[in-house]
Design a protein around this motif. Structure first.
Motif, PDB file in Angstrom:
ATOM      1  N   THR A  24      -2.584 -17.395   6.485  1.00  0.00           N
ATOM      2  CA  THR A  24      -2.244 -18.513   7.359  1.00  0.00           C
ATOM      3  C   THR A  24      -1.404 -19.568   6.647  1.00  0.00           C
ATOM      4  O   THR A  24      -0.726 -20.351   7.283  1.00  0.00           O
ATOM      5  N   LYS A  25      -1.438 -19.558   5.310  1.00  0.00           N
ATOM      6  CA  LYS A  25      -0.643 -20.563   4.606  1.00  0.00           C
ATOM      7  C   LYS A  25       0.804 -20.104   4.453  1.00  0.00           C
ATOM      8  O   LYS A  25       1.738 -20.853   4.690  1.00  0.00           O
ATOM      9  N   THR A  26       0.970 -18.823   4.048  1.00  0.00           N
ATOM     10  CA  THR A  26       2.332 -18.354   3.799  1.00  0.00           C
ATOM     11  C   THR A  26       2.922 -17.623   4.991  1.00  0.00           C
ATOM     12  O   THR A  26       4.088 -17.272   4.980  1.00  0.00           O
ATOM     13  N   ASN A  27       2.095 -17.399   6.004  1.00  0.00           N
ATOM     14  CA  ASN A  27       2.517 -16.621   7.173  1.00  0.00           C
ATOM     15  C   ASN A  27       2.879 -15.190   6.845  1.00  0.00           C
ATOM     16  O   ASN A  27       3.553 -14.526   7.615  1.00  0.00           O
ATOM     17  N   ALA A  28       2.476 -14.746   5.685  1.00  0.00           N
ATOM     18  CA  ALA A  28       2.793 -13.365   5.317  1.00  0.00           C
ATOM     19  C   ALA A  28       1.815 -12.429   5.997  1.00  0.00           C
ATOM     20  O   ALA A  28       0.622 -12.668   6.029  1.00  0.00           O
ATOM     21  N   LEU A  29       2.374 -11.349   6.499  1.00  0.00           N
ATOM     22  CA  LEU A  29       1.592 -10.356   7.212  1.00  0.00           C
ATOM     23  C   LEU A  29       1.478  -9.136   6.328  1.00  0.00           C
ATOM     24  O   LEU A  29       2.489  -8.696   5.771  1.00  0.00           O
ATOM     25  N   SER A  30       0.270  -8.593   6.185  1.00  0.00           N
ATOM     26  CA  SER A  30       0.176  -7.398   5.341  1.00  0.00           C
ATOM     27  C   SER A  30      -0.763  -6.391   5.969  1.00  0.00           C
ATOM     28  O   SER A  30      -1.699  -6.742   6.690  1.00  0.00           O
ATOM     29  N   ILE A  31      -0.484  -5.130   5.669  1.00  0.00           N
ATOM     30  CA  ILE A  31      -1.348  -4.044   6.141  1.00  0.00           C
ATOM     31  C   ILE A  31      -1.693  -3.183   4.940  1.00  0.00           C
ATOM     32  O   ILE A  31      -0.814  -2.499   4.402  1.00  0.00           O
ATOM     33  N   PRO A  32      -2.941  -3.213   4.489  1.00  0.00           N
ATOM     34  CA  PRO A  32      -3.304  -2.362   3.345  1.00  0.00           C
ATOM     35  C   PRO A  32      -3.105  -0.892   3.696  1.00  0.00           C
ATOM     36  O   PRO A  32      -3.182  -0.508   4.869  1.00  0.00           O
ATOM     37  N   ASP A  33      -2.895  -0.103   2.694  1.00  0.00           N
ATOM     38  CA  ASP A  33      -2.590   1.312   2.902  1.00  0.00           C
ATOM     39  C   ASP A  33      -3.639   2.031   3.729  1.00  0.00           C
ATOM     40  O   ASP A  33      -3.304   2.889   4.555  1.00  0.00           O
ATOM     41  N   LYS A  34      -4.892   1.693   3.505  1.00  0.00           N
ATOM     42  CA  LYS A  34      -5.925   2.456   4.207  1.00  0.00           C
ATOM     43  C   LYS A  34      -5.854   2.274   5.710  1.00  0.00           C
ATOM     44  O   LYS A  34      -6.443   3.031   6.469  1.00  0.00           O
ATOM     45  N   TYR A  35      -5.142   1.240   6.168  1.00  0.00           N
ATOM     46  CA  TYR A  35      -5.051   1.017   7.602  1.00  0.00           C
ATOM     47  C   TYR A  35      -3.847   1.715   8.226  1.00  0.00           C
ATOM     48  O   TYR A  35      -3.724   1.762   9.447  1.00  0.00           O
ATOM     49  N   LEU A  36      -2.983   2.234   7.350  1.00  0.00           N
ATOM     50  CA  LEU A  36      -1.830   2.940   7.905  1.00  0.00           C
ATOM     51  C   LEU A  36      -2.300   4.230   8.514  1.00  0.00           C
ATOM     52  O   LEU A  36      -3.176   4.900   7.979  1.00  0.00           O
ATOM     53  N   GLY A  37      -1.715   4.571   9.620  1.00  0.00           N
ATOM     54  CA  GLY A  37      -2.171   5.783  10.281  1.00  0.00           C
ATOM     55  C   GLY A  37      -3.540   5.596  10.917  1.00  0.00           C
ATOM     56  O   GLY A  37      -4.343   6.510  10.997  1.00  0.00           O
ATOM     57  N   TRP A  38      -3.791   4.418  11.397  1.00  0.00           N
ATOM     58  CA  TRP A  38      -5.073   4.104  12.059  1.00  0.00           C
ATOM     59  C   TRP A  38      -5.301   5.033  13.245  1.00  0.00           C
ATOM     60  O   TRP A  38      -4.473   5.165  14.106  1.00  0.00           O
ATOM     61  N   ARG A  39      -6.432   5.690  13.236  1.00  0.00           N
ATOM     62  CA  ARG A  39      -6.665   6.636  14.330  1.00  0.00           C
ATOM     63  C   ARG A  39      -7.936   6.316  15.095  1.00  0.00           C
ATOM     64  O   ARG A  39      -8.548   7.189  15.704  1.00  0.00           O
ATOM     65  N   TYR A  40      -8.368   5.063  15.046  1.00  0.00           N
ATOM     66  CA  TYR A  40      -9.619   4.749  15.713  1.00  0.00           C
ATOM     67  C   TYR A  40      -9.428   4.028  17.037  1.00  0.00           C
ATOM     68  O   TYR A  40     -10.378   3.599  17.656  1.00  0.00           O
ATOM     69  N   GLY A  41      -8.164   3.875  17.465  1.00  0.00           N
ATOM     70  CA  GLY A  41      -7.957   3.322  18.792  1.00  0.00           C
ATOM     71  C   GLY A  41      -8.026   1.807  18.846  1.00  0.00           C
ATOM     72  O   GLY A  41      -7.800   1.100  17.862  1.00  0.00           O
TER      73      GLY A  41
END
Lengths: 185, 971
Positions: free
Chosen positions: B243-260
């Motif tokens: 929230t301070k830098t407005n940077a958005l990140s997605i850790p690797d384990k969330y890539l390919g999310w298959r849980y809907g």
């Protein structure tokens, strides 16, 4: 010969449809003689005044609206002097000749279909030069003749910088009830 | 041949490993889930929201209304009659006792002190579903809707922010408030951050695809910490926003999310839980661990989850398609499946220094690495070739990394973890022994078997498969005798403890043997299990009455009265913080090292009918591994809430007349003194254990125990009070936090100071008034007396008036000669007159009749003197005769008339006496004398004064030129 007539008839018919269709799309209804009444109910005095010159306009497809009334057009006070004070001291109508309310209706109703709708109008209410965002409940009746609008809401005088001196604070209420009724065509 | 066998066994082991590596995914541990039996409370509707308020109470927003519970008591909020039902889709507590909720048809409700009001805004209520409610730090309440944007309250007015004002979309799912008072709104078109600055609405920033958001539909937003925010989306899972830098990140384990679709996010103990629409719960433990997915447990299928929240006991509550589920989360998990096979009947287990879990499911032996996950990379090992059924009863790891295995009836073995080779340990006479317990410390190994307990010495080099043990005599004097041993435990202070069957506890310190028995304070002489906590206390479990612990050579008891779930515990263990785990018939208990509060995991979690073998528990890195019938329980006591405390909440204070607002200082009238306090606690799962103590300062003398959640004080005297309450799970309240509320009962007005002062003043005034009256009266009496005396004096004077006598005698002389009889009569009359005067002089009043007689007598005397020149005319009405007047008044008036007027034939004196309705008028014509008789002038004024004292009626004097009249009242 026959062909030409039917073709021209057809063309005429199409033109007619287009014309009425465009009319429907541009569904702006107006009124110049709406009524707006305000009521101040204070312990020592009841003051009410009405204007029959409320101008209103509504676009039934966009659901936008605008209401304007000239402050000097209010009549019906308890005394002529009271009306003068109203215009000169409280509302300062020479500086702020009109009060208006314009905005958009929140509900997504199709106002071209006849019926009775209970809606909320979200817009800016400008009185005495001070704009305030307001959401106002209203009832809209759509008929073949046009649109009728009824609404009742309250106005806090201090929200619009209308000052009531202490001397008369028992005679003028801090909150004024406003009733609006208009028939737009 | 031997080499072949050896290589075969090695290959065999390798083959097993290869086979088993393929079954990676079927071997995870899972938290415990239990379906909550709250369903009947909301009559089979669906539960949309589970929400924990600031006091730890659980709220349910259902399609049939809104409820609140503390685990055992329910409160259903009755809707006002203006709406038929409430499909509650959002709940938020603004502060204690003030909760907002929203419904599927747009209604906004407020519950304040248990009263529900709906839609009271002048601006009207929204018409679209309320999807979220949040309160910002300036006490504005925000309501986000599905179709009308977001509303907020400010200064008692309701305002709206929608696409016209810059909101990314009018279809909003969630709103949260950060520390800077920004409101983050998740919509169908990304995230809008808005704020009200000086009463003006502002759009601060937006997040969409352009800013890196993988999916525009943001369904939930939650805070991981003060700066990092988690956004759950419909399609692409989860992303993190700084929230301070407005940077958005997605850790690797969330890539390919298959849980809907992510419906709700809950952060507990730094771990993130996601409730998804189709795939149940997803857990991110952080620290590089993979995501875990849970969607069923013991027949409960919860792939459709709507909402998730945590309670104050660090349990999770989940709203799903079939009601409400509660879970132990990462605190307590179970490994119930390994390599596709159920993990049943784990008799023994341990974790090696290299973090390998060794356990014995169903007479087999499994070794698998421990991590945060059970990756399933494990090996099955056969203990004795060929595979014959063998019961492993004890396990211990030695300093060389070999596992000692004790069996029933097959003796002692040793397992080489590196090679997987198992070698039998030869002990004289113990080849077919049943080895119950093994304990190794330094270079000594203690072996308990059915024939007793033996101590052996280990060779220094224990790295070989073959090993030779040297027996050591620890009891040369044979003090101990024969006994059956359950357990041997070596603590960190070079002591060996042996739990026996019937001979108590044997302590061996510096080769000194000492037995501790019931006589020394032990609950029972049968000791099952022993453990030591970090402060050196030795805990033991016996066959009855719970646990004992030894501290500074004293023995203490810790049992059901202290909050334990039962009295027989077969296994004990402690973690590095000193929390003590005790496993018994009713599940297991954990005792907090600091507060001694106890948390039970028993029938609430389905753990009660648990057949636990002795000592089937091992602690590694502060995680307890408990072998049970159903699998291995993995429990981390450090994930419990701090100090294991339960908070009490003072829900309401009611008197028969009214409900008293539960905040601010309360001033009550003297007759509002019949008060009922409703209290509750926030231990939602173990509600059955909790008991309260209350103390009303100003009334009670000490803390009073109760299990009731209503406490009534029927008649309280006026005064200042503080009501305090605290809760505990083990009836030891010394560490419980106190909740309190203060109030004041006023005195009845008749006891108020001002009233009493007023009364005293009035009383004093009355007394002084009374005294004054008496004085007045006294004065009047005195005055009357004075006047009377004066009159008497006057009359006396008159009586001896020389003139009167002189005149009377003159008259007498003039008659004597001529008329002897008349003279006699005259003298008689004179004596009558004097006699009447004497008899009447003391009276205050005499009747007019009497007075007339006297006056007539007097008049007769005067008439004799003046003859026909003196006329008396009487006109007295009969009824007036009875009336009274002071004596001698009439006589005096007549005397006055004679005294002041000349009486001669030229000027006769005419006296008229008239009575008229209570008045007597004496009139005479005036004949001014030239020589006046001496007169003091007091007679008339005396009459006037006497009358004044006696009556209000005045004496009137009417004097004209010709006449003089006096009117006196008749009483």
């Amino acid at each position: 010969m026959k062909m030409t007539r039917s073709v021209s008839l057809l063309l005429l018919f199409i033109l007619q449809c287009l014309h009425s269709a465009s009319q429907n799309r541009n569904a702006t209804l107006k009124s110049n003689d709406g009524e707006i009444v305000f009521l101040s109910d204070a312990p020592m005095e009841l003051i009410t005044a009405k204007s029959k010159k409320l101008q209103s306009v509504i676009n039934s497809s966009e659901r936008t609206f605008a209401f304007v009334v000239n402050i000097k057009s209010f009549e019906g006070f308890n005394a002529a002097l009271q009306r003068d004070h109203f215009n000169e001291n409280y509302m300062e109508s020479s500086k702020f000749p009109v009060a208006n309310f314009s905005g958009k209706i929140i509900e997504d109703y199709d106002l071209s279909i006849p019926g009775l709708y209970s809606v909320r109008a979200k817009g800016i209410l400008n009185i005495h030069g001070v704009p305030q965002e307001r959401i106002v409940k209203a009832v809209i009746k759509v008929t073949e003749d046009g649109i009728e609008i009824y609404s009742k809401f309250s106005v806090m005088l201090k929200e619009h910088a209308i000052k009531v001196p202490r001397v008369v604070h028992e005679k003028i209420s801090t909150e004024v009830d406003v009733t609006v009724s208009a028939k737009l065509k | 041949m031997l080499r072949l066998v050896q290589s075969l066994s090695r290959h065999f082991f390798l083959i097993c490993v290869c086979l088993l590596l393929s079954c990676l995914h079927v071997c995870a541990q899972t938290p415990l889930f239990k379906k909550s039996d709250l369903k009947y409370q909301y009559a089979n509707g669906t539960v949309n929201i589970v929400y924990t308020d600031m006091k730890g109470m659980l709220w349910l927003g259902t399609s049939n209304g809104i409820l609140k519970t503390d685990g055992s008591n329910f409160f259903e909020f009755k809707m006002p009659h203006t709406i038929s039902k409430a499909d509650v889709t959002a709940i938020n507590a603004e502060r204690k006792h003030k909760t907002w909720f929203g419904t599927a048809d747009g209604k906004i409700g407020l519950i304040e002190n248990e009263k529900v009001t709906i839609c009271f805004f002048e601006e009207g209520c929204p018409k679209k579903t309320i999807s979220g409610v949040v309160t910002d730090h300036e006490n504005r309440n925000w309501f986000c809707t599905k179709g009308e944007g977001i509303y907020y309250t400010n200064n008692n007015r309701l305002y709206n922010i929608n696409t016209d004002d810059g909101l990314t979309d009018n279809y909003c799912y969630t709103a949260v408030c950060d520390k800077q008072n920004n409101i983050w709104v998740g919509t169908d078109n990304g995230i809008t951050v808005c704020k009200v600055i000086s009463d003006k609405k502002t759009i601060v920033k937006k997040f969409g695809i352009k800013e890196g958001l993988p999916d525009n539909i943001v369904k939930d937003i939650a805070f991981l910490n003060d700066t990092i925010l988690i956004a759950g989306m419909q399609d692409k899972g989860v992303c993190f926003i700084n929230t301070k830098t407005n940077a958005l990140s997605i850790p690797d384990k969330y890539l390919g999310w298959r849980y809907g679709e992510v419906n709700k996010i809950c952060v507990l103990n730094g771990q993130m839980w996601y409730a998804t629409s189709q795939s149940g719960l997803v857990l991110d433990k952080g620290n590089g661990n993979d995501l875990k997915n849970f969607f069923s447990f013991e027949g409960i299928k919860f792939d459709k989850t709507y909402c998730i929240t945590k309670d104050f006991q660090n349990n999770l509550w989940i709203a799903y398609s079939d009601g409400v589920l509660r879970s132990t989360g990462s605190k307590l998990q179970i490994l119930d499946q390994f390599n596709g096979k159920p993990v049943n009947f784990v008799h023994q287990l341990l974790v090696t220094k290299n973090a390998q879990l060794v356990f014995t499911p169903d007479q087999g032996l499994v070794i698998t690495p421990v991590g945060d996950t059970f990756s399933g990379e494990g090996k099955y090992v056969e203990v004795t070739p060929p595979a014959t059924l063998v019961d492993i009863v004890s396990l211990f790891e030695d300093k060389c990394g070999f596992i000692w295995i004790g069996t029933t009836g097959r003796g002692l073995f040793r397992l080489n973890l590196t090679t997987g080779k198992i070698t039998k340990v030869l002990l004289q006479g113990m080849d077919d022994a049943t080895i119950l317990s093994i304990s190794i410390k330094n270079n000594f190994i203690w072996i308990a078997w059915l024939g007793g307990v033996n101590k052996f010495e280990l060779p220094d080099n224990c790295n070989t498969d073959e090993i030779k043990l040297q027996k050591v005599e620890f009891d040369p004097q044979k003090k101990a005798g024969e006994y059956y041993v359950y357990t041997v435990f070596n603590d960190n202070e070079q002591r060996t403890w042996i739990g026996t069957d019937g001979k108590g506890l044997l302590k061996i310190e510096n080769n000194d043997l000492k037995f501790l028995k019931t006589a020394d304070g032990l609950n029972n002489d049968v000791v099952y299990s022993i453990a030591a906590d970090k402060s050196g206390r030795v805990w033991l479990s016996t066959a009855s009455n719970g646990l004992n612990y030894l501290q500074n050579d004293s023995v203490f008891t810790f049992n059901e009265n202290n909050g334990l779930s039962g009295n027989i515990f077969t296994a004990l263990s402690t973690d590095s913080k000193g929390n003590v785990l005790a496993i018994g018939d009713n599940g297991f208990d954990i005792i907090c090292s600091k507060t001694r509060s106890v948390i039970n995991y028993g029938k609430e979690w389905g753990l009660d009918a648990n057949n636990v073998d002795l000592n089937s528990v091992f602690v590694f890195n502060d995680v307890f591994y408990i072998g049970t019938e159903k699998g291995i329980l993995i429990y981390n006591a450090l994930l419990e809430p701090k100090d294991f405390t339960t908070q009490t909440i003072i829900e309401s204070i009611k008197s028969p007349q009214r409900d008293i607002a539960s905040d601010n200082s309360k001033k009550l009238a003297y007759d509002e003194n019949n008060l009922t306090f409703t209290i509750s606690h926030n231990n939602l799962v173990n509600a059955g254990n909790i008991s309260f103590q209350y103390f009303l300062e100003g009334y009670n003398k000490e803390w009073i125990n109760t299990r009731d959640n209503r406490i009534n004080f029927p008649s309280l005297a006026p005064g200042n009070y503080v009501f305090k309450v605290r809760a505990s799970s083990n009836q030891s309240f010394s560490n419980s936090k106190v909740s309190e509320t203060a109030f004041f009962i006023g005195k009845p007005f008749w006891k108020e100071t001002w009233f009493m002062l007023l009364c005293s003043i009035i009383f004093l005034m009355l007394i002084s008034f009374y005294l004054k009256m008496r004085d007045e009266n006294q004065r009047k009496i005195n005055a009357l007396k004075n006047e009377k005396l004066l009159f008497q004096f006057e009359t006396l004077r008159n009586q001896v008036n020389p003139h009167f006598l002189f005149n009377s005698f003159n008259t007498l002389i003039s008659i004597i000669d001529s008329d002897k009889d008349a003279a006699i009569e005259y003298v008689q009359k004179l004596s009558d007159f004097f006699r009447d005067v004497v008899s009447n002089k003391d009276k205050n009043f005499i009747s007019l009749k009497q007075e007339l007689e006297l006056a007539e007598t007097y008049f007769y005397l005067q008439k004799k003197r003046f003859g026909k020149n003196l006329l008396l005319e009487l006109s007295i009405k009969d009824p007036d005769l009875k009336k009274e007047l002071p004596p001698m008044v009439l006589q005096l008036l007549i005397e006055n008339a004679v005294k002041h007027n000349a009486v001669s034939s030229e000027t006769p004196l005419h006296i008229a006496v008239k009575s008229n309705e209570g008045w007597l008028q004496v009139t005479n014509n005036k004949n001014e004398k030239r020589n006046k008789e001496p007169s003091t002038g007091t007679g008339l004024s005396n009459i006037i004064n006497r009358y004044k004292i006696q009556t209000d009626k005045p004496v009137t004097i009417n004097e004209t030129e010709k006449s003089f009249s006096v009117t006196i009242p008749l009483i």
